[in-house]
Design an enzyme around this catalytic site. Structure first.
Site, short mmCIF file in Angstrom:
data_model
loop_
_atom_site.label_atom_id
_atom_site.label_comp_id
_atom_site.label_asym_id
_atom_site.label_seq_id
_atom_site.Cartn_x
_atom_site.Cartn_y
_atom_site.Cartn_z
N ARG A 282 38.24 37.68 35.55
CA ARG A 282 37.39 37.75 34.36
C ARG A 282 38.28 37.78 33.13
O ARG A 282 39.17 38.60 33.04
CB ARG A 282 36.54 39.02 34.40
CG ARG A 282 35.44 39.02 33.34
CD ARG A 282 34.81 40.39 33.25
NE ARG A 282 34.07 40.72 34.46
CZ ARG A 282 32.77 41.01 34.48
NH1 ARG A 282 32.06 41.00 33.38
NH2 ARG A 282 32.18 41.34 35.60
N ASN B 51 38.06 38.01 44.18
CA ASN B 51 36.81 38.62 43.67
C ASN B 51 35.99 37.67 42.81
O ASN B 51 36.56 36.79 42.18
CB ASN B 51 37.17 39.87 42.85
CG ASN B 51 37.41 41.05 43.75
OD1 ASN B 51 36.73 41.22 44.75
ND2 ASN B 51 38.41 41.86 43.39
N ASP C 54 39.26 48.99 50.82
CA ASP C 54 38.36 50.12 50.55
C ASP C 54 38.38 51.08 51.74
O ASP C 54 38.40 52.30 51.56
CB ASP C 54 36.93 49.61 50.31
CG ASP C 54 36.92 48.53 49.24
OD1 ASP C 54 37.26 48.82 48.11
OD2 ASP C 54 36.59 47.37 49.57
N HIS D 222 31.94 44.82 47.95
CA HIS D 222 33.28 45.19 47.46
C HIS D 222 33.19 45.36 45.94
O HIS D 222 33.51 44.47 45.17
CB HIS D 222 34.31 44.14 47.83
CG HIS D 222 35.64 44.40 47.18
ND1 HIS D 222 36.42 45.48 47.51
CD2 HIS D 222 36.30 43.75 46.21
CE1 HIS D 222 37.50 45.48 46.76
NE2 HIS D 222 37.45 44.44 45.96
P1 NAX Z 1 46.95 36.79 40.59
O1 NAX Z 1 46.32 36.39 39.31
O2 NAX Z 1 48.30 37.39 40.61
O3 NAX Z 1 47.02 35.50 41.54
C1 NAX Z 1 45.93 34.65 41.75
C2 NAX Z 1 46.51 33.29 42.08
O4 NAX Z 1 45.41 32.45 42.46
C3 NAX Z 1 47.20 32.62 40.90
O5 NAX Z 1 48.50 32.21 41.28
C4 NAX Z 1 46.30 31.42 40.58
O6 NAX Z 1 47.03 30.28 40.13
C5 NAX Z 1 45.68 31.18 41.96
N1 NAX Z 1 44.45 30.39 41.92
C6 NAX Z 1 43.47 30.41 40.98
N2 NAX Z 1 42.55 29.48 41.27
C7 NAX Z 1 42.93 28.88 42.42
C8 NAX Z 1 42.39 27.83 43.20
N3 NAX Z 1 41.25 27.20 42.84
N4 NAX Z 1 43.06 27.44 44.31
C9 NAX Z 1 44.20 28.05 44.65
N5 NAX Z 1 44.79 29.04 43.93
C10 NAX Z 1 44.14 29.45 42.83
O7 NAX Z 1 45.88 37.70 41.33
P2 NAX Z 1 46.11 38.72 42.56
O8 NAX Z 1 46.47 40.04 42.02
O9 NAX Z 1 46.98 38.08 43.56
O10 NAX Z 1 44.61 38.88 43.09
C11 NAX Z 1 43.94 37.80 43.70
C12 NAX Z 1 42.46 38.12 43.88
O11 NAX Z 1 42.29 39.22 44.76
C13 NAX Z 1 41.75 38.52 42.58
O12 NAX Z 1 40.49 37.87 42.54
C14 NAX Z 1 41.56 40.02 42.76
O13 NAX Z 1 40.48 40.51 41.99
C15 NAX Z 1 41.31 40.10 44.24
N6 NAX Z 1 41.44 41.42 44.88
C16 NAX Z 1 40.60 41.68 45.91
C17 NAX Z 1 40.69 42.85 46.62
C18 NAX Z 1 39.76 43.14 47.76
O14 NAX Z 1 39.83 44.26 48.28
N7 NAX Z 1 38.88 42.23 48.19
C19 NAX Z 1 41.68 43.90 46.27
C20 NAX Z 1 42.80 43.39 45.45
C21 NAX Z 1 42.44 42.35 44.43
O15 NAX Z 1 41.96 42.99 43.28
#
Ligand code: NAX
Length: 330
Positions: free
Chosen positions: A93, A132, A160, A188
């Site tokens: 976001r 997310n 979680d 989540h």
């Molecule tokens: P980052 O912003 O460090 O990395 C995300 C990566 O995804 C970036 O390198 C970006 O270029 C890439 N990306 C974006 N769009 C893409 C696409 N269409 N195809 C391939 N790659 C793409 O985020 P990070 O800290 O690694 O977190 C990743 C996701 O995990 C976020 O959405 C975050 O909110 C979510 N999480 C989920 C959790 C859960 O328990 N389900 C916990 C941890 C985390 O918050």
């Protein structure tokens, strides 16, 4: 005889969770010391160079189990032949974005990825959505991948669950290994319900947690629900290594089976169990048997648990309606 490598695709591999995840998968943390791994990394074009740097470092580890590593910006190529897909990359976001904008931006990522998985992944693919909003994104993947059996698209609730176990162990002054059957229901998000009513310590039922409802409802639940925010506040960045550890724990249990007597938290399409409307991407207590999750049946859900579960369900329904209005699911 050399075993056939398992093909694993990680999306968002240049991000912080991807960085914490890829090395551990290549080292055998998920599939064990006997199973070679072929890694595919999917990134957006502007992050491919960073992913190349990650791949160079993985290469430099000279992992015995890693057969090859490839980087793509095209989902149809990245998911080709995948046995496991960890969908980490998502659109965060940004300023000025409301919830509908967020769902729309992520629908634009997860609908095409669902189609690509449907058309190009191996028939036995298992898909774990980490990015997310995880439940909504997983629902979009499942809707766009009709050939993948319903239970094989999950949203990650394991972080979680692990947070809940860590807090419960600290409260009961036991090791985390002594705690079992702690699971998280629902979405989540901060409406999730970490369930301690069925918790066990050293394999025995316990009322240690539920005999102090003030602690349970006013300390434990908010601590678990807000742990992500607390980590951002302290670390200046969101959870990464713990999220990667959770993805590894979820996938390892999925492929290798649950420990006898223990349960996992798994968001998957509801089959109607526990009054959760069929087709909602909701977390349930589950066990892994022969590579598939089975929802634990017959648990007593008391009025307190029901209130929390229903509140989380209402949020999932609301998100599903928003995603439906955007045209990502029917
Ligand atoms: P980052 O912003 O460090 O990395 C995300 C990566 O995804 C970036 O390198 C970006 O270029 C890439 N990306 C974006 N769009 C893409 C696409 N269409 N195809 C391939 N790659 C793409 O985020 P990070 O800290 O690694 O977190 C990743 C996701 O995990 C976020 O959405 C975050 O909110 C979510 N999480 C989920 C959790 C859960 O328990 N389900 C916990 C941890 C985390 O918050």
């Amino acid at each position: 005889m050399v075993a056939t490598p398992i093909r694993v695709t990680i999306t968002g591999a240049a991000g912080q969770i991807g960085y914490a995840l890829a090395f551990r998968i290549a080292s055998g943390a998920v599939f064990g010391p006997e199973v070679p791994v072929s890694l595919s990394l999917l990134e957006v074009p502007q992050a491919v160079r960073v992913a190349e740097g990650v791949a160079m470092e993985i290469h430099d580890c000279a992992f015995d189990l890693l057969t090859d590593i490839n980087i793509y910006d095209d989902p149809s190529k990245a998911f080709h032949g995948a046995n496991a897909a960890l969908l980490v990359g998502a659109r965060p976001r940004s300023k000025g974005m409301d919830r509908a904008d967020l769902l729309e931006a992520n629908g634009g990522i997860f609908a095409p990825q669902g189609k690509a998985l449907n058309d190009h992944a191996s028939d036995d693919v298992r898909v774990l959505v980490v990015g997310n909003p995880a439940n909504a994104n997983a629902a979009i993947v499942a809707a766009n991948a009709p050939d993948i059996p319903a239970g094989r698209v999950n949203a990650m609730m394991r972080l979680d669950q692990n947070r809940s176990i860590a807090q419960a162990a600290e409260y009961a002054k036991v090791s985390t290994a002594a705690i079992s059957r702690v699971t998280v229901w629902g979405n989540h998000s901060d409406t999730q319900f970490p369930d301690l009513f069925h918790a066990q310590i050293n394999g025995e039922d316990t009322d240690v947690f539920t005999s102090d409802m003030d602690w349970y409802e006013h300390s434990f639940i908010p601590t678990v629900a807000n742990r992500g925010a607390a980590i951002i506040e302290a670390r200046g960045a969101s959870s990464a290594a713990s999220a990667a550890a959770a993805a590894i724990g979820h996938t390892r249990e999925w492929f290798n089976g649950s420990k006898p007597g223990n349960w996992a938290s798994v968001a998957m399409l509801s089959d109607g169990s526990y009054g959760v409307p069929e087709g909602l991407m909701c977390s349930f207590p589950a066990v892994s048997k022969d590579g598939d999750w089975e929802i634990v049946q017959g648990l007593e859900i008391n009025d307190i648990a029901r209130k929390y579960i229903d509140a989380s369900l209402a949020e999932i329904v609301h998100e599903r309606e928003a995603v439906r209005k955007l045209g990502f699911i029917r």
